[in-house]
Design a protein around this motif. Structure first.
Motif, PDB file in Angstrom:
ATOM      1  N   ARG A 124       1.314  -1.355   0.477  1.00 49.10           N
ATOM      2  CA  ARG A 124      -0.237   0.126   0.405  1.00 49.10           C
ATOM      3  C   ARG A 124       0.862   1.056   0.419  1.00 49.10           C
ATOM      4  O   ARG A 124       2.287   1.364   0.425  1.00 49.10           O
ATOM      5  N   VAL A 125       0.198   1.914  -0.472  1.00 52.33           N
ATOM      6  CA  VAL A 125       1.491   3.556  -0.712  1.00 52.33           C
ATOM      7  C   VAL A 125       0.277   5.074  -0.214  1.00 52.33           C
ATOM      8  O   VAL A 125      -0.870   4.583   0.076  1.00 52.33           O
ATOM      9  N   GLY A 126       1.084   5.436   0.160  1.00 47.39           N
ATOM     10  CA  GLY A 126       0.443   6.988   0.794  1.00 47.39           C
ATOM     11  C   GLY A 126       1.420   7.680   1.149  1.00 47.39           C
ATOM     12  O   GLY A 126       2.937   7.873   1.661  1.00 47.39           O
ATOM     13  N   PRO A 127       1.294   9.188   1.679  1.00 43.56           N
ATOM     14  CA  PRO A 127       1.848  10.658   2.318  1.00 43.56           C
ATOM     15  C   PRO A 127       1.826  10.432   3.487  1.00 43.56           C
ATOM     16  O   PRO A 127       0.729   9.929   3.865  1.00 43.56           O
ATOM     17  N   PHE A 128       3.278  10.906   4.346  1.00 45.92           N
ATOM     18  CA  PHE A 128       3.082  10.258   5.465  1.00 45.92           C
ATOM     19  C   PHE A 128       3.768  11.901   6.037  1.00 45.92           C
ATOM     20  O   PHE A 128       4.863  11.309   6.475  1.00 45.92           O
ATOM     21  N   VAL A 129       2.978  12.718   6.632  1.00 45.31           N
ATOM     22  CA  VAL A 129       1.807  13.050   6.207  1.00 45.31           C
ATOM     23  C   VAL A 129       1.522  14.626   5.341  1.00 45.31           C
ATOM     24  O   VAL A 129       2.533  15.614   5.412  1.00 45.31           O
ATOM     25  N   LEU A 130       0.750  14.461   4.387  1.00 46.68           N
ATOM     26  CA  LEU A 130       0.802  16.081   3.765  1.00 46.68           C
ATOM     27  C   LEU A 130       0.450  16.830   4.397  1.00 46.68           C
ATOM     28  O   LEU A 130      -0.279  17.335   4.719  1.00 46.68           O
ATOM     29  N   ASN A 131       0.656  18.184   3.950  1.00 46.45           N
ATOM     30  CA  ASN A 131       0.873  19.436   4.597  1.00 46.45           C
ATOM     31  C   ASN A 131      -0.776  20.052   4.015  1.00 46.45           C
ATOM     32  O   ASN A 131      -0.814  20.610   2.924  1.00 46.45           O
ATOM     33  N   ALA A 132      -1.630  19.732   4.863  1.00 49.91           N
ATOM     34  CA  ALA A 132      -2.936  20.611   4.516  1.00 49.91           C
ATOM     35  C   ALA A 132      -2.548  22.018   3.763  1.00 49.91           C
ATOM     36  O   ALA A 132      -4.077  22.328   3.358  1.00 49.91           O
ATOM     37  N   ALA A 133      -2.167  22.351   4.174  1.00 47.64           N
ATOM     38  CA  ALA A 133      -1.769  23.343   3.666  1.00 47.64           C
ATOM     39  C   ALA A 133      -1.323  23.832   1.983  1.00 47.64           C
ATOM     40  O   ALA A 133      -1.650  25.130   1.534  1.00 47.64           O
ATOM     41  N   PHE A 134      -0.725  23.004   1.908  1.00 46.91           N
ATOM     42  CA  PHE A 134      -0.120  23.096   0.493  1.00 46.91           C
ATOM     43  C   PHE A 134      -1.138  22.398  -0.671  1.00 46.91           C
ATOM     44  O   PHE A 134      -0.748  22.221  -1.519  1.00 46.91           O
ATOM     45  N   THR A 135      -2.465  22.032  -0.499  1.00 47.67           N
ATOM     46  CA  THR A 135      -3.148  21.700  -0.974  1.00 47.67           C
ATOM     47  C   THR A 135      -4.804  22.367  -1.151  1.00 47.67           C
ATOM     48  O   THR A 135      -4.875  23.493   0.164  1.00 47.67           O
ATOM     49  N   ASN A 136      -5.742  21.843  -2.058  1.00 49.02           N
ATOM     50  CA  ASN A 136      -7.122  21.776  -1.101  1.00 49.02           C
ATOM     51  C   ASN A 136      -7.809  20.470  -1.369  1.00 49.02           C
ATOM     52  O   ASN A 136      -7.214  20.291  -2.033  1.00 49.02           O
ATOM     53  N   PRO A 137      -9.473  21.008  -1.130  1.00 51.63           N
ATOM     54  CA  PRO A 137      -9.810  19.474  -1.111  1.00 51.63           C
ATOM     55  C   PRO A 137     -10.197  19.022  -2.270  1.00 51.63           C
ATOM     56  O   PRO A 137     -10.005  18.084  -3.140  1.00 51.63           O
ATOM     57  N   ALA A 138     -10.255  19.482  -3.588  1.00 50.48           N
ATOM     58  CA  ALA A 138     -10.657  19.905  -4.749  1.00 50.48           C
ATOM     59  C   ALA A 138      -9.578  18.105  -5.664  1.00 50.48           C
ATOM     60  O   ALA A 138      -9.113  17.800  -5.826  1.00 50.48           O
ATOM     61  N   LEU A 139      -7.754  19.821  -5.672  1.00 48.40           N
ATOM     62  CA  LEU A 139      -6.548  18.815  -5.853  1.00 48.40           C
ATOM     63  C   LEU A 139      -6.038  17.178  -5.265  1.00 48.40           C
ATOM     64  O   LEU A 139      -5.990  16.855  -5.747  1.00 48.40           O
ATOM     65  N   LEU A 140      -6.569  17.609  -4.316  1.00 52.18           N
ATOM     66  CA  LEU A 140      -6.618  16.090  -3.000  1.00 52.18           C
ATOM     67  C   LEU A 140      -7.101  15.546  -3.241  1.00 52.18           C
ATOM     68  O   LEU A 140      -6.414  13.736  -3.646  1.00 52.18           O
ATOM     69  N   ALA A 141      -8.228  15.596  -3.734  1.00 54.37           N
ATOM     70  CA  ALA A 141      -9.463  14.258  -3.882  1.00 54.37           C
ATOM     71  C   ALA A 141      -9.074  13.772  -5.505  1.00 54.37           C
ATOM     72  O   ALA A 141      -8.534  12.197  -5.546  1.00 54.37           O
ATOM     73  N   ARG A 142      -8.444  14.780  -6.371  1.00 53.24           N
ATOM     74  CA  ARG A 142      -8.219  15.059  -7.744  1.00 53.24           C
ATOM     75  C   ARG A 142      -7.167  13.605  -7.887  1.00 53.24           C
ATOM     76  O   ARG A 142      -6.456  12.334  -8.277  1.00 53.24           O
ATOM     77  N   ASP A 143      -6.239  13.680  -7.387  1.00 49.38           N
ATOM     78  CA  ASP A 143      -4.478  13.319  -6.971  1.00 49.38           C
ATOM     79  C   ASP A 143      -4.458  12.036  -6.323  1.00 49.38           C
ATOM     80  O   ASP A 143      -4.604  11.009  -6.579  1.00 49.38           O
ATOM     81  N   ALA A 144      -5.252  11.461  -5.085  1.00 50.89           N
ATOM     82  CA  ALA A 144      -5.769  10.940  -4.269  1.00 50.89           C
ATOM     83  C   ALA A 144      -6.176   9.755  -5.332  1.00 50.89           C
ATOM     84  O   ALA A 144      -6.109   8.558  -4.809  1.00 50.89           O
ATOM     85  N   ALA A 145      -7.681  10.003  -5.683  1.00 52.37           N
ATOM     86  CA  ALA A 145      -8.715   9.137  -6.891  1.00 52.37           C
ATOM     87  C   ALA A 145      -7.711   8.202  -7.342  1.00 52.37           C
ATOM     88  O   ALA A 145      -7.344   7.336  -8.151  1.00 52.37           O
ATOM     89  N   THR A 146      -6.799   9.730  -7.824  1.00 54.44           N
ATOM     90  CA  THR A 146      -5.840   9.070  -9.555  1.00 54.44           C
ATOM     91  C   THR A 146      -5.192   8.230  -9.050  1.00 54.44           C
ATOM     92  O   THR A 146      -4.493   7.351  -9.758  1.00 54.44           O
ATOM     93  N   VAL A 147      -4.255   7.674  -7.639  1.00 57.36           N
ATOM     94  CA  VAL A 147      -3.115   7.348  -8.086  1.00 57.36           C
ATOM     95  C   VAL A 147      -3.791   6.082  -7.377  1.00 57.36           C
ATOM     96  O   VAL A 147      -3.558   5.232  -7.400  1.00 57.36           O
TER      97      VAL A 147
END
Length: 298
Positions: free
Chosen positions: A64-87
């Protein structure tokens, strides 16, 4: 009372990417050593998590793979949902999404993002969690993740973050350290860490048994002379404590493989922590411990 209800799970936080061949080899090696999750932190000056994670997933079979952990200030929900779903699509459903507030002031300044107060960074984390989980759960959102729910890990140490994690996350990640105003980290004593775990478990209420509890280990040394190694590290890091106090820090594992395994069995029994993350330079040291703990679970 024993809290050991989950099997152990093991993650490794990868700190560097160099060539594609090297990254492919290291990802496969992590899998071969028996780790369950390959993780990439989110700091400036090291590789971007999502491309590295997608590449690691492509050359492994079960990691399994994942960010540990993403800085929430460096993204926003729309971009993050796109990235997470794509990967998640590219990995056939192997993503775990880790989020935190971000804590290194210099990185915010380098990115041109205002370094808000701790309270406002927690507010932003809450907004990000609400937004991204809503989007990933929306059947109309595209791209769609493979997993019905992408597991969410929230990591931190303060009351508000731990309460948020206990109420909303699938995995609660303990840092076992407090953060200074400018992002410096100070390890917690065994007693202070026990209080943080008790706080989070109480905040979870009736969710407590459904949550997976995680701890990031800062030091792993397999040795027959733990006191000597503790003394060397105390001198190296300039901390003011006795060797035994240093060895008692929950995020430090120094001893024989068997003693470390016993220490982690006891940690799980008293705190419920079953998901353990180590840093990449420590994977060879930690691999024998994985074998021992797999045996405990069998």
């Amino acid at each position: 009372m024993s809290l050991a209800s989950r099997a152990f799970r093991f993650g490794v936080n990868m700190l560097a990417v160099d060539t594609s061949a090297s990254w492919h080899h290291r990802a496969r090696h992590v899998e071969q050593l028996g780790f369950d999750v390959l993780l990439v932190p989110d700091h400036l000056g090291i590789p971007s998590p999502w491309p590295a994670l997608a590449t690691a997933a492509a050359v492994t079979e079960r990691l399994r793979v994942g960010p540990f952990v993403l800085n929430a200030a460096f993204t926003n929900p729309a971009l993050l949902a796109r990235d997470a779903a794509t990967v998640d699509q590219l990995s056939d459903g192997r993503v775990e999404l880790g989020l935190g507030t971000g804590y290194v002031k210099e990185e915010f300044e380098a990115a041109g993002i205002e370094f808000l107060s701790a309270g406002r960074r927690v507010d932003h984390l809450g907004d990000t969690v609400a937004g991204v989980t809503s989007l990933l759960a929306d059947p109309e959102h595209t791209p769609r993740p493979v997993q019905e729910r992408v597991p969410l890990l929230l990591g931190g140490n303060g009351d508000r973050v731990l309460r948020m994690a206990a109420e909303h996350a699938d995995i609660v990640g303990f840092t076992a350290a407090r953060t200074g105003r400018d992002g410096d980290l100070e390890p917690l004593s065994a007693a202070d860490f026990a209080q943080r775990v008790a706080f989070a478990r109480a905040a979870a209420g009736n969710r407590v048994e459904t949550i997976e509890w995680n701890l990031l280990m800062q030091i792993v040394v397999v040795t027959d002379v733990p006191m000597r190694v503790a003394e060397e590290n105390i001198e190296k890091w300039g901390v003011s404590m006795s060797p035994q106090e240093f060895l008692d820090i929950p995020s430090i594992l120094i001893g024989s493989a068997a003693d470390i395994a016993d220490q982690l069995v006891e940690l799980r029994a008293t705190t419920g922590i079953s998901y353990l993350t180590v840093l990449e330079p420590m994977i060879e040291q930690f691999a024998p411990v994985i074998g021992l703990l797999r045996g405990v679970d069998r």
